[in-house]
Design a protein around this motif. Structure first.
Motif, PDB file in Angstrom:
ATOM      1  N   ARG A   1       0.820  -1.204   0.000  1.00  0.00           N
ATOM      2  CA  ARG A   1       0.000   0.000   0.000  1.00  0.00           C
ATOM      3  C   ARG A   1       0.858   1.259   0.000  1.00  0.00           C
ATOM      4  O   ARG A   1       0.392   2.319   0.396  1.00  0.00           O
ATOM      5  CB  ARG A   1      -0.923  -0.010   1.221  1.00  0.00           C
ATOM      6  N   ASP A   2       2.077   1.120  -0.425  1.00  0.00           N
ATOM      7  CA  ASP A   2       2.972   2.264  -0.582  1.00  0.00           C
ATOM      8  C   ASP A   2       3.546   2.185  -1.988  1.00  0.00           C
ATOM      9  O   ASP A   2       3.946   1.110  -2.460  1.00  0.00           O
ATOM     10  CB  ASP A   2       4.096   2.197   0.458  1.00  0.00           C
ATOM     11  N   LEU A   3       3.589   3.313  -2.692  1.00  0.00           N
ATOM     12  CA  LEU A   3       3.989   3.305  -4.094  1.00  0.00           C
ATOM     13  C   LEU A   3       5.415   2.808  -4.287  1.00  0.00           C
ATOM     14  O   LEU A   3       5.688   2.034  -5.218  1.00  0.00           O
ATOM     15  CB  LEU A   3       3.824   4.715  -4.691  1.00  0.00           C
ATOM     16  N   ILE A   4       6.336   3.263  -3.434  1.00  0.00           N
ATOM     17  CA  ILE A   4       7.721   2.812  -3.565  1.00  0.00           C
ATOM     18  C   ILE A   4       7.826   1.322  -3.273  1.00  0.00           C
ATOM     19  O   ILE A   4       8.534   0.584  -3.967  1.00  0.00           O
ATOM     20  CB  ILE A   4       8.631   3.619  -2.617  1.00  0.00           C
ATOM     21  N   GLU A   5       7.106   0.873  -2.266  1.00  0.00           N
ATOM     22  CA  GLU A   5       7.084  -0.546  -1.915  1.00  0.00           C
ATOM     23  C   GLU A   5       6.506  -1.373  -3.060  1.00  0.00           C
ATOM     24  O   GLU A   5       7.041  -2.423  -3.421  1.00  0.00           O
ATOM     25  CB  GLU A   5       6.245  -0.715  -0.648  1.00  0.00           C
ATOM     26  N   PHE A   6       5.412  -0.886  -3.658  1.00  0.00           N
ATOM     27  CA  PHE A   6       4.812  -1.565  -4.807  1.00  0.00           C
ATOM     28  C   PHE A   6       5.813  -1.673  -5.949  1.00  0.00           C
ATOM     29  O   PHE A   6       5.956  -2.730  -6.576  1.00  0.00           O
ATOM     30  CB  PHE A   6       3.568  -0.794  -5.250  1.00  0.00           C
ATOM     31  N   PHE A   7       6.499  -0.583  -6.224  1.00  0.00           N
ATOM     32  CA  PHE A   7       7.469  -0.580  -7.321  1.00  0.00           C
ATOM     33  C   PHE A   7       8.598  -1.578  -7.065  1.00  0.00           C
ATOM     34  O   PHE A   7       9.028  -2.290  -7.982  1.00  0.00           O
ATOM     35  CB  PHE A   7       8.045   0.820  -7.505  1.00  0.00           C
ATOM     36  N   ILE A   8       9.070  -1.659  -5.826  1.00  0.00           N
ATOM     37  CA  ILE A   8      10.155  -2.593  -5.498  1.00  0.00           C
ATOM     38  C   ILE A   8       9.718  -4.029  -5.742  1.00  0.00           C
ATOM     39  O   ILE A   8      10.439  -4.823  -6.376  1.00  0.00           O
ATOM     40  CB  ILE A   8      10.601  -2.401  -4.037  1.00  0.00           C
ATOM     41  N   PHE A   9       8.533  -4.391  -5.276  1.00  0.00           N
ATOM     42  CA  PHE A   9       8.059  -5.765  -5.471  1.00  0.00           C
ATOM     43  C   PHE A   9       7.739  -6.038  -6.933  1.00  0.00           C
ATOM     44  O   PHE A   9       7.948  -7.155  -7.425  1.00  0.00           O
ATOM     45  CB  PHE A   9       6.836  -6.026  -4.590  1.00  0.00           C
ATOM     46  N   PHE A  10       7.219  -5.033  -7.626  1.00  0.00           N
ATOM     47  CA  PHE A  10       6.952  -5.182  -9.061  1.00  0.00           C
ATOM     48  C   PHE A  10       8.241  -5.494  -9.810  1.00  0.00           C
ATOM     49  O   PHE A  10       8.296  -6.374 -10.672  1.00  0.00           O
ATOM     50  CB  PHE A  10       6.319  -3.897  -9.586  1.00  0.00           C
ATOM     51  N   GLU A  11       9.301  -4.768  -9.478  1.00  0.00           N
ATOM     52  CA  GLU A  11      10.599  -5.007 -10.104  1.00  0.00           C
ATOM     53  C   GLU A  11      11.187  -6.349  -9.682  1.00  0.00           C
ATOM     54  O   GLU A  11      11.901  -6.995 -10.451  1.00  0.00           O
ATOM     55  CB  GLU A  11      11.569  -3.887  -9.722  1.00  0.00           C
ATOM     56  N   LEU A  12      10.886  -6.768  -8.457  1.00  0.00           N
ATOM     57  CA  LEU A  12      11.432  -8.023  -7.951  1.00  0.00           C
ATOM     58  C   LEU A  12      10.961  -9.215  -8.772  1.00  0.00           C
ATOM     59  O   LEU A  12      11.649 -10.232  -8.846  1.00  0.00           O
ATOM     60  CB  LEU A  12      11.032  -8.209  -6.482  1.00  0.00           C
ATOM     61  N   THR A  13       9.803  -9.096  -9.412  1.00  0.00           N
ATOM     62  CA  THR A  13       9.319 -10.207 -10.237  1.00  0.00           C
ATOM     63  C   THR A  13      10.083 -10.319 -11.553  1.00  0.00           C
ATOM     64  O   THR A  13      10.107 -11.400 -12.164  1.00  0.00           O
ATOM     65  CB  THR A  13       7.821 -10.035 -10.545  1.00  0.00           C
ATOM     66  N   LEU A  14      10.690  -9.228 -12.011  1.00  0.00           N
ATOM     67  CA  LEU A  14      11.364  -9.246 -13.311  1.00  0.00           C
ATOM     68  C   LEU A  14      12.643 -10.070 -13.284  1.00  0.00           C
ATOM     69  O   LEU A  14      12.944 -10.801 -14.238  1.00  0.00           O
ATOM     70  CB  LEU A  14      11.682  -7.817 -13.761  1.00  0.00           C
ATOM     71  N   ILE A  15      13.411  -9.959 -12.204  1.00  0.00           N
ATOM     72  CA  ILE A  15      14.727 -10.613 -12.152  1.00  0.00           C
ATOM     73  C   ILE A  15      14.611 -12.132 -12.203  1.00  0.00           C
ATOM     74  O   ILE A  15      15.216 -12.782 -13.066  1.00  0.00           O
ATOM     75  CB  ILE A  15      15.498 -10.145 -10.905  1.00  0.00           C
ATOM     76  N   PRO A  16      13.839 -12.772 -11.307  1.00  0.00           N
ATOM     77  CA  PRO A  16      13.731 -14.233 -11.397  1.00  0.00           C
ATOM     78  C   PRO A  16      13.072 -14.713 -12.679  1.00  0.00           C
ATOM     79  O   PRO A  16      13.465 -15.753 -13.222  1.00  0.00           O
ATOM     80  CB  PRO A  16      12.902 -14.610 -10.156  1.00  0.00           C
ATOM     81  N   MET A  17      12.077 -13.968 -13.195  1.00  0.00           N
ATOM     82  CA  MET A  17      11.439 -14.392 -14.442  1.00  0.00           C
ATOM     83  C   MET A  17      12.428 -14.382 -15.598  1.00  0.00           C
ATOM     84  O   MET A  17      12.404 -15.285 -16.452  1.00  0.00           O
ATOM     85  CB  MET A  17      10.266 -13.471 -14.766  1.00  0.00           C
ATOM     86  N   PHE A  18      13.299 -13.398 -15.644  1.00  0.00           N
ATOM     87  CA  PHE A  18      14.304 -13.332 -16.695  1.00  0.00           C
ATOM     88  C   PHE A  18      15.167 -14.591 -16.716  1.00  0.00           C
ATOM     89  O   PHE A  18      15.396 -15.198 -17.770  1.00  0.00           O
ATOM     90  CB  PHE A  18      15.175 -12.085 -16.492  1.00  0.00           C
ATOM     91  N   PHE A  19      15.626 -15.008 -15.543  1.00  0.00           N
ATOM     92  CA  PHE A  19      16.476 -16.201 -15.480  1.00  0.00           C
ATOM     93  C   PHE A  19      15.683 -17.492 -15.653  1.00  0.00           C
ATOM     94  O   PHE A  19      16.173 -18.449 -16.259  1.00  0.00           O
ATOM     95  CB  PHE A  19      17.237 -16.220 -14.151  1.00  0.00           C
ATOM     96  N   LEU A  20      14.463 -17.542 -15.135  1.00  0.00           N
ATOM     97  CA  LEU A  20      13.648 -18.742 -15.292  1.00  0.00           C
ATOM     98  C   LEU A  20      13.330 -19.006 -16.762  1.00  0.00           C
ATOM     99  O   LEU A  20      13.276 -20.159 -17.202  1.00  0.00           O
ATOM    100  CB  LEU A  20      12.346 -18.598 -14.494  1.00  0.00           C
ATOM    101  N   ILE A  21      13.124 -17.944 -17.523  1.00  0.00           N
ATOM    102  CA  ILE A  21      12.899 -18.108 -18.965  1.00  0.00           C
ATOM    103  C   ILE A  21      14.208 -18.417 -19.676  1.00  0.00           C
ATOM    104  O   ILE A  21      14.291 -19.340 -20.490  1.00  0.00           O
ATOM    105  CB  ILE A  21      12.273 -16.826 -19.555  1.00  0.00           C
ATOM    106  N   GLY A  22      15.249 -17.655 -19.366  1.00  0.00           N
ATOM    107  CA  GLY A  22      16.500 -17.752 -20.105  1.00  0.00           C
ATOM    108  C   GLY A  22      17.278 -19.027 -19.867  1.00  0.00           C
ATOM    109  O   GLY A  22      18.047 -19.461 -20.735  1.00  0.00           O
ATOM    110  N   ILE A  23      17.119 -19.668 -18.710  1.00  0.00           N
ATOM    111  CA  ILE A  23      17.890 -20.878 -18.401  1.00  0.00           C
ATOM    112  C   ILE A  23      17.105 -22.144 -18.710  1.00  0.00           C
ATOM    113  O   ILE A  23      17.638 -23.095 -19.281  1.00  0.00           O
ATOM    114  CB  ILE A  23      18.331 -20.866 -16.921  1.00  0.00           C
TER     115      ILE A  23
END
Length: 538
Positions: free
Chosen positions: A145-167
């Motif tokens: 419920r905080d914009l900065i917190e939302f953005f951090i978690f939103f970005e957190l999904t990108l890193i593992p997805m990148f490797f899960l797809i790429g590997i």
């Protein structure tokens, strides 16, 4: 009972604790790694189910809120006439009737996808640690419920997805992972810019004390909602205390922030023509990862558009409701028509997802309680159906080595259980009454019908196309001559059958008893619509 424990933090942090445990286990012990990952995926599922059962719509989830200040950074108070000036970074979690259904969807699909990961045969430790990290990001998006917190978690999904797809993906996995990161990275940049505009112009509180004002900036969603919901109070507050900073959320800035959010979440949904990256992910990522992507990650865009676009900028959304409805119709027809001519089953499902996300856009464009409920219901329904379909795709690929429609056929003779589940999932996807797909589509179209009858009529054509591409694909796979490569394959094992049965049961449950979900959503949308009417004068 749940009110006395930090249940939201437990849901959020238990997968992260599981990821740390997985990293400590021996890398060669695949059974240990899978068991540890499963335990720490089932914990948030159990807690979310308890939360769903204990949720009281009448209080809007106020009993389940956690709010702490991470950090408060003092600013130069000489810029304004105030006792103190600071910016706060908060740890603020909460659930309401909008986020709770999507949180439960994330927990269910995550557990089913983990069971489907039985086909992963390399680098188990890395896979399961990234999988659990991805879970943490997804839960954080729906709880923040905080914009900065939302953005951090939103970005957190990108890193593992990148490797899960790429590997662990297929032949074009590197290009798919790169395109995923580039498109979603651009969307994140647009979202961050919109959030900074909001925080700098409307994310402040000014409290008057005996010796002057205390002014604090933050990304608090509640603060933004309060400031924007009461323009007169906000204007007075800003003119008196913020004149020294020269920051005001003018109409031009409102439109800029709204369009940036529409682009950011439009890429995630995805909205045509920002969809091409998603096609590669659906075809190249491993099935268990696509279950997460199609079942949950696309819905993060829907949630963000409702939570921030509709709630914070209702006037702008009302002005652009026709544009969003047009984009929804384009998504429906474009996805459906192209799905009809695909020869690869994964591409059929990918274009089908684009079409079904168009129905969600129509629900949002309706600006009506029924339509908004339909948008969320359709998101949950599509999440369950697409997860089930890609689970079936993975099982079929493991047995036949292909998902080309022309190389599959007659599977009802060799694998009757898989074929029966596939037929049920297909019927749910095309909107057969009695299954969840029908309810979501009906509510979305019903909500839009009152204000845009012509647009609704055109959108309904997508259902006709859905019957064509779903029946063409599913019946072509299950019936007809038995292909030689499919003659000796075996039916689903228990570890595959369990998530298939679970997802099918949930699809049927929501189809015959939709109020189990709509009752939870009702209060959240009533509050949003009251806020909308105040802001638009409607």
């Amino acid at each position: 009972m749940l009110e006395n424990i930090p249940v939201l933090s437990l849901i959020l942090l238990s997968p992260l604790a599981g990821a740390l445990l997985v990293l400590l286990l021996p890398g060669q012990r695949s059974v240990w790694l899978r068991a540890a990952a499963l335990v720490f995926t089932l914990i948030p599922l159990a807690l979310t189910l308890c939360l769903f059962a204990a949720y009281r719509p009448g209080v809007g989830g106020a009993a389940f809120t956690e709010h702490y200040t991470w950090l408060s950074v003092p600013l130069n108070k000489e810029m304004i006439n105030a006792k103190s000036l600071s910016i706060a970074f908060d740890y603020h979690l909460a659930v309401d009737g909008i986020s709770l259904p999507l949180l439960l969807l994330s927990a269910i699909v995550s557990a089913m996808a983990l069971l489907a990961s039985v086909h992963i045969r390399k680098r188990w430790k890395t896979f399961y640690s990234l999988f659990l990290l991805l879970e943490t990001g997804m839960y954080g998006v729906f709880l923040a419920r905080d914009l900065i917190e939302f953005f951090i978690f939103f970005e957190l999904t990108l890193i593992p997805m990148f490797f899960l797809i790429g590997i662990w993906g297929y032949y074009g996995r590197e290009k798919a992972a790169t395109r995923f990161l580039v498109y979603n990275g651009l969307g994140s940049a647009a979202m961050l810019l919109a959030f900074l505009i909001l925080i700098a112009t409307a994310g402040f509180t000014a409290v008057q004390g005996a010796d002057g004002y205390t002014v604090q900036f933050s990304g608090s969603y509640d603060v933004l909602l309060k400031n924007l919901a009461d323009p007169q109070s906000y204007a007075n507050n800003a003119s008196e205390e913020m004149a020294g900073l020269g920051v005001f959320l003018s109409d031009n800035l409102k439109w800029a922030a709204f369009i940036l959010l529409l682009v950011a979440f439009g890429i995630k949904i995805p909205i045509f023509p920002l969809h091409t990256w998603m096609l590669r992910v659906h075809t190249e990522a491993p099935p268990s990862v696509v279950m997460i992507h199609s079942g949950v990650l696309l819905k993060m865009g829907v949630y963000g558009l409702i939570r921030f676009g509709a709630a914070l900028f209702p006037a702008q959304l009302a002005d652009w409701s026709t544009v969003i409805a047009v984009l929804g119709v384009i998504n429906i027809l474009y996805g459906a028509v192209l799905a009809c001519v695909q020869k690869e089953f994964k591409l059929v499902l990918a274009y089908s997802s684009i079409s079904h996300m168009g129905i969600v856009l129509l629900g949002i464009a309706s600006l009506h309680e029924v339509g908004l409920q339909g948008a969320v219901f359709q998101s949950v329904s599509h999440g369950l159906i697409s997860a089930l379909l890609f689970l079936l795709v993975g099982s079929l690929y493991e047995r036949t080595g292909t998902t080309q429609l022309g190389e599959l056929g007659g599977l009802a003779k060799s694998v009757p259980f898989l074929s029966g589940i596939l037929l049920t999932a297909g019927l749910a996807s095309l909107g057969l009454p009695g299954l969840s797909g029908f309810v979501g589509e009906f509510l979305a179209f019903l909500g839009l019908f009152g204000s845009m009858k012509g647009m609704t009529a055109v959108g309904v054509l997508g259902i006709l196309f859905a019957a064509v591409y779903i029946l063409r694909s599913v019946l072509g796979i299950t019936f007809g001559p038995l292909q030689e490569r499919c003659a000796d394959i075996k039916d689903a094992r228990f570890v595959e059958a369990l998530p298939m049965i679970t997802l099918t049961a949930l699809i049927v449950l929501l189809g015959v008893y939709p109020s189990i979900l709509t009752d939870v959503m009702q209060h959240g949308f009533v509050g949003l619509l009251e806020h909308f009417q105040q802001r638009t004068g409607g």
